[in-house]
Each structure stands twice: as C-alpha cells, then as structure tokens.
Design a protein around this motif. Sequence first.
Motif, PDB file in Angstrom:
ATOM      1  N   ALA A  73       6.893  -2.548  -7.306  1.00  0.00           N
ATOM      2  CA  ALA A  73       6.706  -3.440  -8.446  1.00  0.00           C
ATOM      3  C   ALA A  73       6.888  -2.698  -9.759  1.00  0.00           C
ATOM      4  O   ALA A  73       7.486  -3.213 -10.703  1.00  0.00           O
ATOM      5  CB  ALA A  73       5.312  -4.066  -8.392  1.00  0.00           C
ATOM      6  N   LEU A  74       6.404  -1.454  -9.790  1.00  0.00           N
ATOM      7  CA  LEU A  74       6.526  -0.675 -11.016  1.00  0.00           C
ATOM      8  C   LEU A  74       8.004  -0.463 -11.349  1.00  0.00           C
ATOM      9  O   LEU A  74       8.426  -0.581 -12.508  1.00  0.00           O
ATOM     10  CB  LEU A  74       5.798   0.658 -10.854  1.00  0.00           C
ATOM     11  N   GLY A  75       8.803  -0.161 -10.312  1.00  0.00           N
ATOM     12  CA  GLY A  75      10.247   0.018 -10.536  1.00  0.00           C
ATOM     13  C   GLY A  75      10.876  -1.242 -11.096  1.00  0.00           C
ATOM     14  O   GLY A  75      11.722  -1.192 -11.997  1.00  0.00           O
ATOM     15  N   ILE A  76      10.446  -2.391 -10.594  1.00  0.00           N
ATOM     16  CA  ILE A  76      11.005  -3.657 -11.073  1.00  0.00           C
ATOM     17  C   ILE A  76      10.539  -3.942 -12.505  1.00  0.00           C
ATOM     18  O   ILE A  76      11.313  -4.376 -13.353  1.00  0.00           O
ATOM     19  CB  ILE A  76      10.605  -4.796 -10.105  1.00  0.00           C
ATOM     20  N   ALA A  77       9.271  -3.624 -12.780  1.00  0.00           N
ATOM     21  CA  ALA A  77       8.731  -3.879 -14.123  1.00  0.00           C
ATOM     22  C   ALA A  77       9.402  -2.980 -15.161  1.00  0.00           C
ATOM     23  O   ALA A  77       9.633  -3.397 -16.294  1.00  0.00           O
ATOM     24  CB  ALA A  77       7.221  -3.657 -14.128  1.00  0.00           C
ATOM     25  N   VAL A  78       9.702  -1.746 -14.763  1.00  0.00           N
ATOM     26  CA  VAL A  78      10.353  -0.824 -15.695  1.00  0.00           C
ATOM     27  C   VAL A  78      11.719  -1.373 -16.112  1.00  0.00           C
ATOM     28  O   VAL A  78      12.067  -1.393 -17.297  1.00  0.00           O
ATOM     29  CB  VAL A  78      10.495   0.569 -15.029  1.00  0.00           C
ATOM     30  N   LEU A 127      11.178  -8.627  -1.960  1.00  0.00           N
ATOM     31  CA  LEU A 127      10.331  -9.792  -2.245  1.00  0.00           C
ATOM     32  C   LEU A 127       8.917  -9.352  -2.608  1.00  0.00           C
ATOM     33  O   LEU A 127       8.327  -9.851  -3.568  1.00  0.00           O
ATOM     34  CB  LEU A 127      10.298 -10.723  -1.033  1.00  0.00           C
ATOM     35  N   LYS A 128       8.379  -8.396  -1.834  1.00  0.00           N
ATOM     36  CA  LYS A 128       7.019  -7.933  -2.107  1.00  0.00           C
ATOM     37  C   LYS A 128       6.944  -7.312  -3.496  1.00  0.00           C
ATOM     38  O   LYS A 128       6.000  -7.552  -4.254  1.00  0.00           O
ATOM     39  CB  LYS A 128       6.570  -6.926  -1.038  1.00  0.00           C
ATOM     40  N   GLY A 129       7.939  -6.506  -3.823  1.00  0.00           N
ATOM     41  CA  GLY A 129       7.942  -5.860  -5.136  1.00  0.00           C
ATOM     42  C   GLY A 129       8.016  -6.873  -6.261  1.00  0.00           C
ATOM     43  O   GLY A 129       7.266  -6.799  -7.237  1.00  0.00           O
ATOM     44  N   VAL A 130       8.921  -7.844  -6.121  1.00  0.00           N
ATOM     45  CA  VAL A 130       9.080  -8.856  -7.171  1.00  0.00           C
ATOM     46  C   VAL A 130       7.793  -9.666  -7.310  1.00  0.00           C
ATOM     47  O   VAL A 130       7.287  -9.888  -8.417  1.00  0.00           O
ATOM     48  CB  VAL A 130      10.265  -9.794  -6.857  1.00  0.00           C
ATOM     49  N   LEU A 131       7.229 -10.060  -6.164  1.00  0.00           N
ATOM     50  CA  LEU A 131       6.002 -10.857  -6.217  1.00  0.00           C
ATOM     51  C   LEU A 131       4.873 -10.073  -6.887  1.00  0.00           C
ATOM     52  O   LEU A 131       4.164 -10.602  -7.738  1.00  0.00           O
ATOM     53  CB  LEU A 131       5.584 -11.286  -4.809  1.00  0.00           C
ATOM     54  N   ALA A 132       4.756  -8.794  -6.497  1.00  0.00           N
ATOM     55  CA  ALA A 132       3.693  -7.979  -7.087  1.00  0.00           C
ATOM     56  C   ALA A 132       3.896  -7.850  -8.587  1.00  0.00           C
ATOM     57  O   ALA A 132       2.952  -7.970  -9.372  1.00  0.00           O
ATOM     58  CB  ALA A 132       3.658  -6.603  -6.428  1.00  0.00           C
ATOM     59  N   ALA A 133       5.154  -7.632  -8.994  1.00  0.00           N
ATOM     60  CA  ALA A 133       5.433  -7.503 -10.430  1.00  0.00           C
ATOM     61  C   ALA A 133       5.105  -8.804 -11.150  1.00  0.00           C
ATOM     62  O   ALA A 133       4.593  -8.806 -12.270  1.00  0.00           O
ATOM     63  CB  ALA A 133       6.890  -7.118 -10.647  1.00  0.00           C
ATOM     64  N   LEU A 134       5.394  -9.935 -10.491  1.00  0.00           N
ATOM     65  CA  LEU A 134       5.107 -11.231 -11.103  1.00  0.00           C
ATOM     66  C   LEU A 134       3.608 -11.453 -11.227  1.00  0.00           C
ATOM     67  O   LEU A 134       3.127 -11.954 -12.245  1.00  0.00           O
ATOM     68  CB  LEU A 134       5.706 -12.348 -10.260  1.00  0.00           C
ATOM     69  N   ILE A 135       2.859 -11.057 -10.177  1.00  0.00           N
ATOM     70  CA  ILE A 135       1.408 -11.206 -10.246  1.00  0.00           C
ATOM     71  C   ILE A 135       0.888 -10.455 -11.457  1.00  0.00           C
ATOM     72  O   ILE A 135       0.029 -10.925 -12.190  1.00  0.00           O
ATOM     73  CB  ILE A 135       0.741 -10.654  -8.961  1.00  0.00           C
ATOM     74  N   GLY A 136       1.468  -9.276 -11.679  1.00  0.00           N
ATOM     75  CA  GLY A 136       1.005  -8.447 -12.783  1.00  0.00           C
ATOM     76  C   GLY A 136       1.512  -8.870 -14.135  1.00  0.00           C
ATOM     77  O   GLY A 136       1.137  -8.284 -15.135  1.00  0.00           O
ATOM     78  N   GLY A 137       2.421  -9.850 -14.174  1.00  0.00           N
ATOM     79  CA  GLY A 137       2.887 -10.315 -15.469  1.00  0.00           C
ATOM     80  C   GLY A 137       4.174  -9.677 -15.942  1.00  0.00           C
ATOM     81  O   GLY A 137       4.459  -9.652 -17.125  1.00  0.00           O
ATOM     82  N   GLY A 194       6.250  -7.813 -17.579  1.00  0.00           N
ATOM     83  CA  GLY A 194       6.526  -6.798 -18.591  1.00  0.00           C
ATOM     84  C   GLY A 194       5.506  -5.661 -18.560  1.00  0.00           C
ATOM     85  O   GLY A 194       5.779  -4.560 -19.013  1.00  0.00           O
ATOM     86  N   SER A 195       4.339  -5.910 -17.982  1.00  0.00           N
ATOM     87  CA  SER A 195       3.269  -4.931 -18.053  1.00  0.00           C
ATOM     88  C   SER A 195       3.380  -3.918 -16.924  1.00  0.00           C
ATOM     89  O   SER A 195       3.426  -4.279 -15.749  1.00  0.00           O
ATOM     90  CB  SER A 195       1.932  -5.659 -17.980  1.00  0.00           C
ATOM     91  N   LEU A 196       3.427  -2.620 -17.273  1.00  0.00           N
ATOM     92  CA  LEU A 196       3.580  -1.588 -16.248  1.00  0.00           C
ATOM     93  C   LEU A 196       2.294  -1.419 -15.449  1.00  0.00           C
ATOM     94  O   LEU A 196       2.318  -1.345 -14.220  1.00  0.00           O
ATOM     95  CB  LEU A 196       3.997  -0.271 -16.898  1.00  0.00           C
ATOM     96  N   SER A 197       1.157  -1.397 -16.146  1.00  0.00           N
ATOM     97  CA  SER A 197      -0.096  -1.282 -15.396  1.00  0.00           C
ATOM     98  C   SER A 197      -0.343  -2.553 -14.597  1.00  0.00           C
ATOM     99  O   SER A 197      -0.895  -2.513 -13.501  1.00  0.00           O
ATOM    100  CB  SER A 197      -1.253  -1.002 -16.343  1.00  0.00           C
ATOM    101  N   GLY A 198       0.123  -3.697 -15.144  1.00  0.00           N
ATOM    102  CA  GLY A 198      -0.007  -4.960 -14.421  1.00  0.00           C
ATOM    103  C   GLY A 198       0.738  -4.907 -13.096  1.00  0.00           C
ATOM    104  O   GLY A 198       0.260  -5.418 -12.081  1.00  0.00           O
TER     105      GLY A 198
END
Lengths: 295, 608
Positions: A22-27, A224-234, A236-240
């Motif tokens: 998720a962090l990779g996707i958010a970055v 899918l897991k990464g995208v979903l996790a990144a979405l849960i976190g919002g 744009g937010s890296l810590s999210g």
Amino acid sequence: MIELIQQIIDGLGRGGIYALLALGIAVIFGVMHLINFAHGELITVSAYTSYWLFASGFNWWFIAPTVIVVAVLTAVIIEFVAFRWVRGAPDFTMLMTSFGVHFLVQALFVMYVSANFRQFPRPGWIFDTWRIGDLSLEVFDLAVIAATLVTLLGTYWLLQRTMFGVSLRAAAEDFDTARLMGIRSNRVIRGAFVLSGVLAGVAAIFWLMRSGQAGPTAGLNPMLKGVLAALIGGLGSLSGAVLGGITLGLVEVLLISRLPGGTAGLTDGIVFLLIALLFVFRPQGLITVRRVERV
Amino acid sequence: MQTDPLRRAIAPTLGSVSLFLLLLGGSLLYSANGEASSNSLVTQMLINAVVVLGLQIYIGNTGVLSFGHIGFGAIAGYTFAICAISPERKLRQIPNAPFGLAEIDLTPLQSGMVALTLTIIVAFVIGLALSRSGARSGAVAAVVITLALLFVVHEVARNWIDLTRGGKTGLSFSPLGNATLQGKLPIYLILAGAIALARLFKETRAGRLAQAAREDDLAARVMGIDPAVQQMIALLLSVAVVSAGSALRVFELGSINPRLFFFDYTLLTLTMLIVGGRNSVAGTLVGVVIITAGSELTRNLSGMDVSGMNWLLRDGLTDIFLGGAMLGFMILRPAGLLGNWELDHWLYQRLRRAESPPAPTPIPATASRSVLQAAKVTVHFGGYQALDNAGLEATAGEVVGLIGPNGAGKTTLLNVITGLVKSDSGRVELNGAVLTGLSPYGIARSGLARTFQNFRLFSALSVRENIGVVHLMATRFRQNRTLPPVDTLVAQAGLWEHRDRRASELDYGSARRLELARAAAAGPDFLLLDEPTSGMSDHESINMIDRVRSMAELIGAGVVVIDHDLNFITGICDRVYVLDQGRIIAVGTPAEISVNPAVQAAYLGTAG
C-alpha cells in the motif's frame, strides 16, 4: 485471550506485507495522482525471477536481494514505457493506463511463458513455530513483522531526512506548488517509482515465500490488497497506507477465524464489500488528507 | 427554451438507424459465405455490441469508470439461465436450488424480464452507494465499489453451488451446451433498441447534464447542476442494456459459468469501448468492430507457422492485442478514434437550414432589487488566516470590484460566497435569504453564478452546449427570471462564429468570454467574475468592460468582479472593495480608492 493474541500477530504478519504494498501505491499516487493497478506486476515479475533462479539452483539468500533489484527495475521500466506519457492526464486516462499495463504484462507472461502456475520450493523455516507458554507463534509472521518494521523505518528516514524525501512529501502535499518551487518532477517521479519498487520487492519476498508459485496472475491478489489498503488509509497519506495495510490484515484474519465453515471462500468478497461500504460512509478513507481543489 | 427537434431527435434517430443498418449490412456481408465460424463470430460481435453500448451509456456520459458492469451482466446471465432452463434439466443440474427455483419454468422472454428487473434493483442499490461516495469522472471510489460488485458476484457464483452449480461446470441449457437461440431476430431488435437508446440518451436532459458533470464536476455544481439523479438514470438505463446483452450472450452460448462474466470479458468490453471513443455511440460501434476483427485476426495468426515470426505468432497474441490496444489508445489517443463525433452530426450539418445570428433583443428590465451581502467572513487554512472579518455588499445594476495584492483572500471570499469553501464564521445572504451552509449547486440555483480564474469549461462540449446545459438548469430552477435564448447569449459573447466548436479549441479570449456567457446562462441575480481579463492584452481587456456590462444588462444582474487590471477595474466598477491580508481596508468609488493612503501602502508597501 491467547487465541486473540495469536490472531493479532498473524494479522500483523499479513498486514505488514499489505502495508508495504500500500505504501508503494500511495507514494506513486502522491507524486502523480495515479492509482497504480500495475503495482502487482512487480510481484509477478519477482515471482518468475524466483522461479527461474530456483531452477538454476540458487537459494533464498541470493534470491531475496535479486528480487528487490528486479522489482525496482520493473517499476522504472513501466514508468518509462507507460506512465510518463500520461502525466497530468485526466484521472480516467491514468486509471485505464495502469489497467492496460496490468493486462499487457499478464498477457506477455501467458504468451512467452505459460498460462499455468509453476511451483518453487518454499523455505523450510516458514512453517516453524515458537512456543512461549500457551502461545505458539509462527516464525514467518515474526520475520515479516521484523522486516516490515525495518523497511518502514528505512522509508521513514528517507522521507524525513533526505532531500529526495522532502521533495517527495512536498509533491504529495501539493504537486503543482512543489513544481513551482523548483522541485524537479522528473526526478521525484522516477525516485517514487524506485521507492515503490523497493517496497514491492520486500513485500514480494515474503509473499512468494508463502505462496511458492509463479504465474501470469500472481500479482493480481497482492495488487488488490495493496490498492484496498491504500484506499482504506485515504490514498494520499503515507502513514494512512501503512495503517490501512495493518487494518486490512487484521480484519482478514479475524474474518477467516470467525466465518462459519463453508463460507471461508467468501472472505475476499466480504472484505471488498466492507471497503465499498467504507467508501459509502467515509468517501475520504480512514485518514483524511485535506485536498483543496484550486479554483 | 427553444428546442431543436432536428438536432436533438430527428437527426440522432436517423443516425442510429443508419448505424444499425451499416453494422447489420456489414455483418451479413461478412457471414454471407455461410461458414459456421464466421456466422458465430458475427453473432458474438452483435451481442458484444449491445453490452458495450450499455457500458457507453454510463461510462461515456458520466465519465465514471465502472468495472462492475460485467458483474451486473453475471447477475442477469445467471438469473436468465436459472429461469429459462427447463425444470427437468434443472433437477439434474441444481436439484437443491433454493426458493423452489428448480420448478420454475419460464419462456426466454419472461426470463429476460425477470433478469432485467432483478439486475436493475441491484443497480439501484449500487447507484445509491456510488452517489454517496461522491462518484464523478475518474473517481476512485467508484472503481472500488464496482470492482467489489464484480468480485462479490463472482465469488457467490463460484461458491453457491446449490444455485449456480459452482465454477467447474456451470449451468447449461442442453447436454452439449449448444447454442439455443433460434433465429437472430431478438439480437437485431435488441441491438437496434440499444443503439437508439444510447444515442438519444445523449440528447436528453439527463444525458446532457451528466456530460457537463463529466467534463468538470466542480464547474457543473457551481452552475447549479447536481449530477446525482442524472448519473442514477444513466446507470439504470445502462444496466438494463447490459442485462439484455448478457441474457442474449448466455442464450446464444447455451451455458453460463462464473468465468464468462469476469475479468476477461471486462477487459474485452472496456477495450472495445475506449478504442472507438467512449463518448460517441458511433465510436463505440467502431471500437466493437475493430476489436472483434483484431482479436479474430490475432487468433488466426497465433496458430500460423511463419519462419522468423514464431516469436510473435503464438498463443496469447490476442491478449497482447487487447492490452496493447487499451494502453496504446490511452497514451496516444485517450478520447478514442472518433472522440465526440456522431454520424448524425454530419447529417445535421447537411440537413439544417442556414442560421443567422439572433439580434440582441434586450430583455425588458425587471425592476430587480437584489442584494448580495457577505458579512464578517473569517476563514482559516490550518494556521493561516485567509479571511478576517471580510465582507462586501452589492445591489442589482451595480458593478462592484474586489481588488487587493496576491494572497489577499479575494478568491477565497468568492469561494465562501459560492459555497466552495466553508467559512469559520460569518454569513452570506442573497435578498435576505441565508446562503451559508447551502451546497454549491443550491447557491447557484438561489441566484449566484461565477467564473473561474483558470478556465473550467466543459471542454469536450461545443460552445453552444456549454451555454445550453447551464441554460437547461436555469429554465428549471430560475423560473422567476426571464432568460435570453441560448443563441442570444452565444452572439452576445461574440462567439457566434465559434458556436459549434468545442470549448477546448477556443483561443484564450474566446474562452474567457464563454465563461462569462455560461455564467450568464444560469440566470443569476449576481455574476461573480474571478479575474475575467487575466492574460488578456490591454485592448482585449478594454473590450471586456463593454462585454461584461452588456451581458449584465441583458440578464439584469449585478456584478462582483475580482481583477488585477486597474484600467479594467476603474473602467467598469461603480464601487471597489480593497482586501489586504484577509481584511477589507477600504471601500469607495475607483477615484476615492486610488488616492486612499492605506491602499497605496498595501500595494506599494510604503509604511502608512
């Protein structure tokens, strides 16, 4: 109680991998507002790399660092071939582009390798457990948690203490202004893809140790897991993103252990449904990133 | 408002008929050799065309990317199969079917109706969720919600063995799973209906408002358009067409399994949609033909043995073609081959009578006593105080200027007034009614229309349509105002020559004038203009003075204008407010302001 602690550790093990993805996707989202549905392809390429290296007689100690290098190279190549051409394009175009890359890489593997999955040996220690009193802990989970922590600390240091990290955070905060302030978007974007490659590489090592197989669609599930996790976190937010990954891991483990027999196959579907519901009630994700549209 | 049946109904209908005949004629010609393979290829293509037209109605008009439409297809396909398969066959395949479904015996038409109804109910629920999540063009939440539908339906189809017989075998109409569709008439009828529906929907009120929101969601809202209802209508129509196509597909194949309506088919149909041009019905059909031909060609090629080409001619070439087409078009030609072009546009150009610019007929001045008041507005962005007890007042027939150095808070004040930024305190009133707390579209409907510093036009729509969609909104929500016809506004903005050009093709000055005319089309009590002359030459900005004044007179509105150009401000304003560091530091006539020491200090930085 003991059972719950075990489940939490299990969830942290899963969630750690999700967090890295998720962090990779958010970055990437931060620097170019692209949701990278092709992120899973880094895992696919890593999977085939592992398979071939095993077939050539190498062991995990050699394969693990190689996987990271390969993931980084793949990320950079994908950026160079596809994503650089759609920078600043409408969201629709970028979404479809990343799906296009996803399907194209998948098709290339079907064409030049095989549509079938191939197995490779998993390291023996991943099934080991440590017993502490009544608690039996999977060594693998502990290894994932440790590796995740180290990687996240490294990323944190990079983002807080280096020029590149500051530029990247600035771009994630406000892309247009960051560019006006003289941040070189080319370098930051390429750097973001390298970073996302490293994160995906570390995630790939553990994902593959557990799955032990390579196939054209090997990257679909982690993506899918990464995208979903990144979405849960919002997004744009890296810590999210990190928090989103951990949350997703915990929710999955709790669901699997509590779903009545016979419906365990629906875990992914239920998770998907929960996230869709999250969007209905909290469109901005768990963590709110203030994003003011400039008018 | 004036309607143009030739443009909105007759030409599109003729165009749809022509498209249908072209597609059908080409298909019959291709399968005239009587070979079973070319026959089934053509049949599949026509059925796929129905499904892709269904996607077009939603994705094309709203710009919301849905990955779930094939999930709706799966629901329709399974419902159709479960209803239409004969009870004796069902007893063998799914003897434990719940709700007594095993005994149900319906004709294909009845089954299709049941499938349609059920799918539309599901679509309604998904539509509510999409609307809650704030679906707009390219929205991520929409992608996730629709993907969730696709996955959940797929998993249910695989796991609810009693109902669907699971993923291994699936359900079939006959032991061999042979095609059961007798005759092609149903396909032709549904295809013709789908083409006409997709094409005519684009011209309906719902279709046009949805397209405006697709082009710029924020601008649409600020012009009084709330696209939620239109998006729901588009979704339901689109799902109805997808359901019909999916039921046909299942009927034609004679069987269904979970893989039939999953990622592969999503990829195929989406590629078809974007290659020809998702905004255009003609483009959608072109995409269907090209992708069908390309897939067939690559499939044949992949079996060939040509020396030196074996690296390319092998299994999987078709998938490379599909993925490559999707990626290539997104990078090189994201609007697809035809963009917004429709066959009937060409037809309309030939059929219409010559047009002449309407004479500027002044609207009888309504003795409007409108008052806009913003008082004690305070806004913080984090620790930064953007506005500190700022406010302004304007009355009908007056032009009020708002000036100040960069970062003084001018645009923020405009954003607070139009509902784009929430203020910490303070209130905005229009004719005594409180606007604070209303949504941007609610405020627009109450009587405020604005322009933007950097253009936010509906870029893929024509000049006339940019004004037309806003006019459409105003005719419903601003009935107390006498609105000038669309063409009068076009002419008044000096855009008559460009009336059928796309907004994205306009030069800078014309685009500014279009923004002005579009805001005027909303029939506001006040026009709020955010730097209408920025980037203009001195000569152009002097012209803009007359343009703004005559436009305001035409619709009988007051004006609040932000600008940097002092010639423009002194030339047009009756009164000027000066904003500095979030505070109003002076107000008066342009002449008074220019000699005010506090203003000079703010602008020139001299201590005072």
